[in-house]
Design a protein around this motif. Structure first.
Motif, short mmCIF file in Angstrom:
data_model
loop_
_atom_site.label_atom_id
_atom_site.label_comp_id
_atom_site.label_asym_id
_atom_site.label_seq_id
_atom_site.Cartn_x
_atom_site.Cartn_y
_atom_site.Cartn_z
N PRO A 72 -36.15 -14.01 14.25
CA PRO A 72 -37.28 -13.27 14.84
C PRO A 72 -38.62 -13.56 14.19
CG PRO A 72 -35.37 -11.84 14.66
CD PRO A 72 -35.00 -13.12 13.96
N GLU A 73 -38.62 -13.79 12.88
CA GLU A 73 -39.90 -14.04 12.21
C GLU A 73 -40.55 -15.35 12.65
OE1 GLU A 73 -36.65 -15.08 9.07
OE2 GLU A 73 -36.99 -13.58 10.65
N HIS A 74 -39.78 -16.22 13.30
CA HIS A 74 -40.34 -17.49 13.74
C HIS A 74 -41.19 -17.37 15.00
CE1 HIS A 74 -37.13 -19.76 11.22
NE2 HIS A 74 -38.17 -19.35 10.50
N VAL A 75 -41.30 -16.13 15.50
CA VAL A 75 -42.29 -15.90 16.56
C VAL A 75 -43.69 -16.25 16.05
CG1 VAL A 75 -42.82 -13.48 16.01
CG2 VAL A 75 -42.95 -14.28 18.38
N ARG A 82 -51.22 -19.85 19.32
CA ARG A 82 -51.98 -18.95 20.20
C ARG A 82 -51.39 -18.93 21.61
NH1 ARG A 82 -58.15 -20.47 18.05
NH2 ARG A 82 -57.69 -20.07 15.85
N VAL A 83 -50.06 -18.82 21.65
CA VAL A 83 -49.37 -18.68 22.93
C VAL A 83 -49.70 -17.30 23.50
CG1 VAL A 83 -47.11 -18.45 24.03
CG2 VAL A 83 -47.51 -20.26 22.35
N ASP A 84 -50.14 -17.27 24.74
CA ASP A 84 -50.47 -16.02 25.41
C ASP A 84 -49.31 -15.47 26.22
OD1 ASP A 84 -53.52 -15.76 24.93
OD2 ASP A 84 -53.28 -17.83 25.65
N PHE A 85 -48.47 -16.38 26.73
CA PHE A 85 -47.39 -15.97 27.63
C PHE A 85 -46.16 -16.84 27.38
CE2 PHE A 85 -44.92 -17.04 31.37
CZ PHE A 85 -44.50 -15.79 31.81
N ALA A 86 -44.98 -16.20 27.44
CA ALA A 86 -43.71 -16.92 27.34
C ALA A 86 -42.82 -16.53 28.51
CB ALA A 86 -43.02 -16.62 26.02
N SER A 87 -42.41 -17.52 29.28
CA SER A 87 -41.37 -17.27 30.28
C SER A 87 -40.05 -17.12 29.56
CB SER A 87 -41.29 -18.42 31.29
OG SER A 87 -40.12 -18.29 32.08
N VAL A 88 -39.30 -16.08 29.94
CA VAL A 88 -37.98 -15.88 29.35
C VAL A 88 -36.89 -15.97 30.42
CG1 VAL A 88 -38.65 -14.62 27.28
CG2 VAL A 88 -38.47 -13.38 29.43
N ALA A 89 -37.22 -16.58 31.55
CA ALA A 89 -36.23 -16.83 32.60
C ALA A 89 -35.72 -18.25 32.44
CB ALA A 89 -36.87 -16.64 33.98
N ASN A 90 -34.62 -18.40 31.75
CA ASN A 90 -34.03 -19.73 31.55
C ASN A 90 -32.57 -19.59 31.11
OD1 ASN A 90 -33.99 -19.61 28.51
ND2 ASN A 90 -36.22 -19.55 28.81
N ASN A 91 -31.91 -20.72 30.92
CA ASN A 91 -30.48 -20.73 30.64
C ASN A 91 -30.14 -20.66 29.16
OD1 ASN A 91 -31.64 -23.42 30.66
ND2 ASN A 91 -29.58 -24.19 30.28
N HIS A 92 -31.08 -20.18 28.33
CA HIS A 92 -30.78 -20.00 26.91
C HIS A 92 -31.20 -18.63 26.39
CE1 HIS A 92 -29.17 -23.94 26.03
NE2 HIS A 92 -30.15 -24.47 26.73
N VAL A 93 -31.93 -17.86 27.16
CA VAL A 93 -32.46 -16.60 26.66
C VAL A 93 -31.34 -15.61 26.32
CG1 VAL A 93 -32.76 -15.50 28.92
CG2 VAL A 93 -34.27 -14.87 27.01
N LEU A 108 -41.32 -10.49 21.09
CA LEU A 108 -42.53 -10.95 21.77
C LEU A 108 -43.53 -9.82 21.91
CD1 LEU A 108 -40.91 -13.22 24.51
CD2 LEU A 108 -42.21 -14.00 22.52
N ASP A 109 -43.05 -8.64 22.28
CA ASP A 109 -43.95 -7.49 22.39
C ASP A 109 -44.63 -7.21 21.05
OD1 ASP A 109 -43.42 -7.01 25.09
OD2 ASP A 109 -41.82 -5.57 24.67
N GLY A 110 -43.85 -7.26 19.98
CA GLY A 110 -44.42 -6.99 18.66
C GLY A 110 -45.45 -8.01 18.24
N ALA A 111 -45.33 -9.23 18.77
CA ALA A 111 -46.28 -10.29 18.45
C ALA A 111 -47.47 -10.32 19.41
CB ALA A 111 -45.57 -11.65 18.48
N GLY A 112 -47.45 -9.45 20.41
CA GLY A 112 -48.55 -9.42 21.36
C GLY A 112 -48.53 -10.56 22.36
N ILE A 113 -47.33 -11.12 22.61
CA ILE A 113 -47.19 -12.23 23.55
C ILE A 113 -46.59 -11.69 24.84
CG2 ILE A 113 -46.04 -14.44 24.00
CD1 ILE A 113 -46.08 -14.90 20.94
N ARG A 114 -47.30 -11.84 25.94
CA ARG A 114 -46.80 -11.36 27.23
C ARG A 114 -45.62 -12.22 27.68
NH1 ARG A 114 -50.89 -8.14 29.51
NH2 ARG A 114 -51.96 -7.18 27.74
N HIS A 115 -44.76 -11.64 28.51
CA HIS A 115 -43.58 -12.36 28.97
C HIS A 115 -43.18 -11.86 30.34
CE1 HIS A 115 -41.28 -8.74 27.92
NE2 HIS A 115 -41.97 -8.73 26.78
N ALA A 116 -42.38 -12.67 31.04
CA ALA A 116 -41.85 -12.28 32.35
C ALA A 116 -40.61 -13.12 32.60
CB ALA A 116 -42.88 -12.50 33.45
N GLY A 117 -39.77 -12.63 33.54
CA GLY A 117 -38.61 -13.39 33.96
C GLY A 117 -37.28 -12.85 33.50
N ALA A 118 -37.28 -11.86 32.62
CA ALA A 118 -36.04 -11.21 32.18
C ALA A 118 -36.40 -9.81 31.72
CB ALA A 118 -35.37 -11.99 31.05
N GLY A 119 -35.40 -8.93 31.76
CA GLY A 119 -35.69 -7.56 31.36
C GLY A 119 -34.46 -6.69 31.34
#
Length: 240
Positions: A72-75, A82-93, A108-119
């Protein structure tokens, strides 16, 4: 003033990369690209691994040769670029289960990085991420066409699974997600993790699907997963 959006394909921080991050620090994977990345207004990536400390792999996936996990710390590596968004819809998440998937979202939330595609359920997985740069409001919808076993439901976590088809019944879920994204956004990006590795070019059916997504209001169609660079076409002055 023009807004510059950069998109990347599969960003994988697991396996040997995870070890190198411990040795060389969070900036190491990006090499000499960091000044270029820092110069853009928004940077979007597909995060091709789970960010979790769990070690139990997805049950019943003996067919799956690779499982990608990073501490987790490798976020911080994403933050350094300075990644703003990460897609988490893929075959490894969900390589380390749905608990590992949900860990990833929390990291990702804790790092302030927006995401979509899984939940945590289908409504969450379909929900667009919303970004802003100056006066430009950007919404990102993220989906994947595999694996079906990880598809979110109304009562269970998973990814936003879609079939890359223009069939009206199959496409309706994509159409609804794009309609939600367009509400309150100036620009919509559609991200999809699709198809087998090493396919040199998209199929005619997939190109038709991409055009349909553009017709439904996406300004950018952003595909990834093939592990090779495929072509780019412009549909109604919008990049696919």
């Amino acid at each position: 003033m023009a807004t510059t959006i950069a998109v990347a394909g599969d960003v994988m921080l697991g396996r040997g990369v995870d070890d190198r991050l411990r040795e060389h620090g969070p900036a190491w994977p990006w090499g000499d690209l960091l000044p270029e990345l820092w110069a853009v207004d928004l940077f979007l990536v597909n995060l091709e691994c789970a960010l979790t400390s769990r070690t139990t792999r997805w049950p019943g996936d003996a067919y799956k040769p690779f499982h990608f996990r990073s501490a987790p710390e490798h976020v911080e590596s994403l933050r350094r670029a300075r990644v703003d968004f990460a897609s988490v819809a893929n075959n490894h998440v969900a390589d380390f289960g749905f608990d590992g998937l949900l860990d990833t979202l929390r990291v990702l939330d804790g790092a302030g990085i927006r995401h979509a595609g899984a939940g945590s359920d289908l409504a969450h997985a379909c929900r667009p991420a919303r970004l802003a740069c100056d006066d430009l409001r950007v919404a990102v919808v993220a989906a994947a066409d595999h694996p079906l076993e990880w598809a979110a439901t109304d009562r269970s976590p998973g990814l936003f699974h879609v079939v890359a088809s223009t069939n009206s019944h199959l496409f309706s879920r994509v159409e609804r997600a794009l309609a939600e994204a367009r509400s309150g956004a100036d620009l919509v990006v559609f991200s999809i993790h699709w198809g087998p590795n090493m396919r040199a070019s998209p199929t005619p059916e997939f190109r038709a699907f991409a055009r349909r997504v553009i017709e439904c209001g996406a300004a950018v169609f952003w595909g990834h997963s093939a592990h090779v660079v495929q072509g780019i076409e412009i549909v109604d002055e919008r990049p696919v």
